[in-house]
Design a protein around this motif. Structure first.
Motif, PDB file in Angstrom:
ATOM      1  N   GLY A 153       0.730  -1.247   0.059  1.00 43.02           N
ATOM      2  CA  GLY A 153       0.083   0.053  -0.019  1.00 43.02           C
ATOM      3  C   GLY A 153       0.848   1.104  -0.007  1.00 43.02           C
ATOM      4  O   GLY A 153       0.498   2.332  -0.628  1.00 43.02           O
ATOM      5  N   LEU A 154       2.023   1.390   0.757  1.00 42.46           N
ATOM      6  CA  LEU A 154       2.577   2.475   0.812  1.00 42.46           C
ATOM      7  C   LEU A 154       3.659   2.595  -0.416  1.00 42.46           C
ATOM      8  O   LEU A 154       3.766   3.888  -0.946  1.00 42.46           O
ATOM      9  CB  LEU A 154       3.889   2.286   1.871  1.00 42.46           C
ATOM     10  N   MET A 155       3.995   1.350  -1.173  1.00 40.13           N
ATOM     11  CA  MET A 155       4.599   1.685  -2.289  1.00 40.13           C
ATOM     12  C   MET A 155       3.553   2.417  -3.273  1.00 40.13           C
ATOM     13  O   MET A 155       4.384   3.326  -3.820  1.00 40.13           O
ATOM     14  CB  MET A 155       5.183   0.361  -2.795  1.00 40.13           C
ATOM     15  N   THR A 156       2.443   2.125  -3.487  1.00 46.90           N
ATOM     16  CA  THR A 156       1.597   2.533  -4.408  1.00 46.90           C
ATOM     17  C   THR A 156       1.344   4.175  -4.236  1.00 46.90           C
ATOM     18  O   THR A 156       1.154   5.196  -5.083  1.00 46.90           O
ATOM     19  CB  THR A 156       0.237   1.941  -4.687  1.00 46.90           C
ATOM     20  N   THR A 157       1.278   4.347  -2.886  1.00 50.42           N
ATOM     21  CA  THR A 157       0.641   5.658  -2.716  1.00 50.42           C
ATOM     22  C   THR A 157       2.011   6.701  -2.812  1.00 50.42           C
ATOM     23  O   THR A 157       1.834   7.728  -3.467  1.00 50.42           O
ATOM     24  CB  THR A 157       0.209   5.694  -1.037  1.00 50.42           C
ATOM     25  N   PHE A 159       4.414   6.067  -5.092  1.00 47.29           N
ATOM     26  CA  PHE A 159       4.749   6.308  -6.400  1.00 47.29           C
ATOM     27  C   PHE A 159       3.578   7.311  -7.065  1.00 47.29           C
ATOM     28  O   PHE A 159       3.957   8.191  -7.858  1.00 47.29           O
ATOM     29  CB  PHE A 159       4.205   5.039  -7.304  1.00 47.29           C
ATOM     30  N   ALA A 160       2.317   7.221  -6.340  1.00 44.67           N
ATOM     31  CA  ALA A 160       1.463   8.391  -6.956  1.00 44.67           C
ATOM     32  C   ALA A 160       1.783   9.967  -6.525  1.00 44.67           C
ATOM     33  O   ALA A 160       1.724  10.721  -7.069  1.00 44.67           O
ATOM     34  CB  ALA A 160       0.073   8.213  -6.151  1.00 44.67           C
ATOM     35  N   VAL A 161       2.388   9.918  -5.317  1.00 43.85           N
ATOM     36  CA  VAL A 161       3.049  11.221  -5.127  1.00 43.85           C
ATOM     37  C   VAL A 161       4.214  11.735  -5.901  1.00 43.85           C
ATOM     38  O   VAL A 161       4.540  12.877  -6.196  1.00 43.85           O
ATOM     39  CB  VAL A 161       3.532  11.306  -3.512  1.00 43.85           C
ATOM     40  N   LEU A 162       5.071  10.839  -6.145  1.00 37.59           N
ATOM     41  CA  LEU A 162       6.230  11.080  -6.909  1.00 37.59           C
ATOM     42  C   LEU A 162       5.768  11.603  -8.278  1.00 37.59           C
ATOM     43  O   LEU A 162       6.476  12.460  -8.828  1.00 37.59           O
ATOM     44  CB  LEU A 162       7.258   9.907  -7.126  1.00 37.59           C
ATOM     45  N   TYR A 264       5.770  10.962   2.409  1.00 31.39           N
ATOM     46  CA  TYR A 264       4.982  10.529   1.054  1.00 31.39           C
ATOM     47  C   TYR A 264       3.621  10.607   1.425  1.00 31.39           C
ATOM     48  O   TYR A 264       2.641  10.777   0.847  1.00 31.39           O
ATOM     49  CB  TYR A 264       5.554   9.386   0.664  1.00 31.39           C
ATOM     50  N   LEU A 265       3.254   9.714   2.442  1.00 31.94           N
ATOM     51  CA  LEU A 265       2.013   9.171   3.006  1.00 31.94           C
ATOM     52  C   LEU A 265       1.134  10.403   3.472  1.00 31.94           C
ATOM     53  O   LEU A 265      -0.065  10.661   3.384  1.00 31.94           O
ATOM     54  CB  LEU A 265       1.759   8.295   4.022  1.00 31.94           C
ATOM     55  N   ASP A 266       1.754  11.532   4.335  1.00 30.76           N
ATOM     56  CA  ASP A 266       1.382  12.645   4.624  1.00 30.76           C
ATOM     57  C   ASP A 266       0.674  13.509   3.352  1.00 30.76           C
ATOM     58  O   ASP A 266      -0.223  14.074   3.271  1.00 30.76           O
ATOM     59  CB  ASP A 266       2.364  13.487   5.443  1.00 30.76           C
ATOM     60  N   ALA A 267       1.825  13.388   2.421  1.00 26.25           N
ATOM     61  CA  ALA A 267       1.319  14.188   1.035  1.00 26.25           C
ATOM     62  C   ALA A 267       0.104  13.675   0.281  1.00 26.25           C
ATOM     63  O   ALA A 267      -0.771  14.159  -0.245  1.00 26.25           O
ATOM     64  CB  ALA A 267       2.529  14.374   0.096  1.00 26.25           C
TER      65      ALA A 267
END
Length: 332
Positions: A153-157, A159-162, A264-267
Motif C-alpha cells: 500500500g505504501l509503495m503505490t501511494t 509512486f502516486a506522490v512522486l 509521502y503518505l502525509d502528502a
C-alpha cells in the motif's frame, strides 16, 4: 549501447537547440563527411524530429512530437543508456516488462515506453484506453536490493506522490488528487492509473523486483463513450512527452526505495479525494459502503460502514465516490 551517427547528431542539435550548427561543424566534430551529416539529418527527420535548416547557417532542432529513446536518454543525462526501450506500439508495457524480467537478471532500473498500447491494462486486468500520440504509457522494472516483502500500500501511494510532484512542474495550474489507492484524479476524473506488481524470487521466497506500470491521459480529447464521464486529460495542448517521461523515470528511480518515508503518505492524505466522503469499495464479490475515515500508516483504508462498524482494508478497489450533489464512478 553504441550510438549511431544519427543519434550523435541529434544529441548535438539538442544540446545547441538555441543556436544553429553548420554541417561543416557537425562533420568536423564527429569526424565524418558532410554527406554523412546530410544522410543522418534525413534519417532523423523520418523519425519525427523537426529540424530546421537554413543556408549559410546550418541546422537547428525544434522538437519531436514522437517518443524517442535518444532524446529521453539525453534528458536523463544518459542515465538509462541500454536500459531504456521505446516502441511505437506494444500490447502493454507491463506485459513487455514482465516478459523481459523473466529472461534477464535486472540489477538497475529498466524502462519500457510505448506510444500506444493495444492491450493496456490496470488493476484486475481492466483495459486502459491507450491511444497514440496523446498519452504516455510506460513500465519500470525496479530491483529490490533488500529482497524484503514491501508494504504494498505504501509503495503505490508513494509512486502516486512522486508522479504528481513531476506533473505539477508541467501542469502547475492543475489540482491533482488521489483516489485510493492507485489513481490520480483531476476534476473528479481519472488522468493517471498506476499498477504496481511484485516479482518473486522463488528460490529465496523474496521479492526480487517491482514492476510499476503507469498510464497517463496527457492530451487525449476523444474517449470512448463509456469512458467520457470517468476520465479526462491534463491539457488540451500537447507537452513534450520525451521530457515528461524522462523526469518521471528519473524521479521514480531516485526515490522508490524510500517509499516508507512518512512524508509521502502525509502528502498523499492531503490530496486524497476519498477521505470524509461516502465510497463504495469492491472487495471480491462484496461491496462495502461507508465513509472513508483514514489512510493508515501502512497505506490501508479505514471505512466507517453504514452500520457504524470501522473496517480497515489493505486491498480492494474504490469504485464510487460520492461528492456533494453528484456521484463519481471509477474507470472500468
Amino acid at each position: 549501447m553504441k550510438q549511431t551517427t544519427a543519434q550523435k547528431i541529434l544529441i548535438q542539435l539538442i544540446e545547441h537547440a538555441d543556436s544553429w550548427l553548420s554541417g561543416d561543424a557537425l562533420a568536423t566534430q564527429l569526424e565524418i563527411s558532410r554527406e554523412s551529416v546530410w544522410k543522418a539529418i534525413n534519417t532523423l527527420r523520418k523519425q519525427g524530429n523537426e529540424i530546421e535548416s537554413r543556408k549559410n547557417m546550418g541546422y537547428r532542432f525544434v522538437k519531436n512530437a514522437s517518443l524517442n529513446a535518444a532524446i529521453i536518454n539525453y534528458y536523463t543525462n544518459q542515465d538509462f543508456a541500454g536500459r531504456l526501450y521505446v516502441d511505437d506500439e506494444v500490447t502493454s508495457t507491463q506485459s513487455v516488462a514482465k516478459a523481459f524480467l523473466s529472461h534477464h537478471q535486472v540489477t538497475q532500473p529498466t524502462v519500457f515506453v510505448a506510444n500506444a498500447q493495444t492491450e493496456g491494462y490496470g488493476r484486475r486486468g481492466r483495459a486502459f484506453f491507450s491511444p497514440a500520440e496523446t498519452g504516455l504509457y510506460f513500465s519500470m522494472i525496479l530491483p529490490n536490493p533488500t529482497h524484503e516483502w514491501p508494504k504494498a500500500g505504501l509503495m503505490t501511494t508513494t509512486f502516486a506522490v512522486l508522479i504528481t510532484d513531476v506533473l505539477r512542474q508541467f501542469f502547475p495550474d492543475q489540482d491533482f488528487q488521489y483516489k485510493w489507492v492507485n489513481d490520480i484524479y483531476l476534476n473528479h476524473k481519472k488522468v493517471v492509473g498506476i499498477l504496481t506488481e511484485a516479482v518473486l524470487d522463488l528460490e529465496s521466497s523474496s521479492t526480487a523486483a517491482f514492476v510499476v506500470g503507469i498510464g497517463m491521459n496527457v492530451a487525449t480529447q476523444l474517449f470512448p463513450n463509456d469512458l467520457k464521464a470517468k476520465v479526462t486529460s491534463m491539457s488540451a495542448t500537447p507537452v513534450d512527452r520525451n521530457l515528461l517521461v524522462s523526469r518521471l523515470i528519473e524521479t521514480i528511480a531516485a526515490h522508490y526505495m524510500d517509499y516508507a518515508n512518512p512524508e509521502y503518505l502525509d502528502a498523499y492524505r492531503q490530496h486524497a479525494v476519498v477521505l470524509g466522503r461516502e465510497v463504495h469499495l469492491q472487495l471480491g464479490y462484496e461491496t462495502v459502503v461507508g465513509v472513508a475515515q483514514q489512510i493508515e500508516a501502512d497505506g490501508a483504508l479505514t471505512i466507517k460502514t453504514t452500520d457504524g462498524e470501522l473496517r480497515t482494508f489493505t486491498s480492494g478497489e474504490v469504485t464510487k465516490v460520492h461528492y456533494a450533489g453528484q456521484q463519481e464512478d471509477s474507470q472500468k
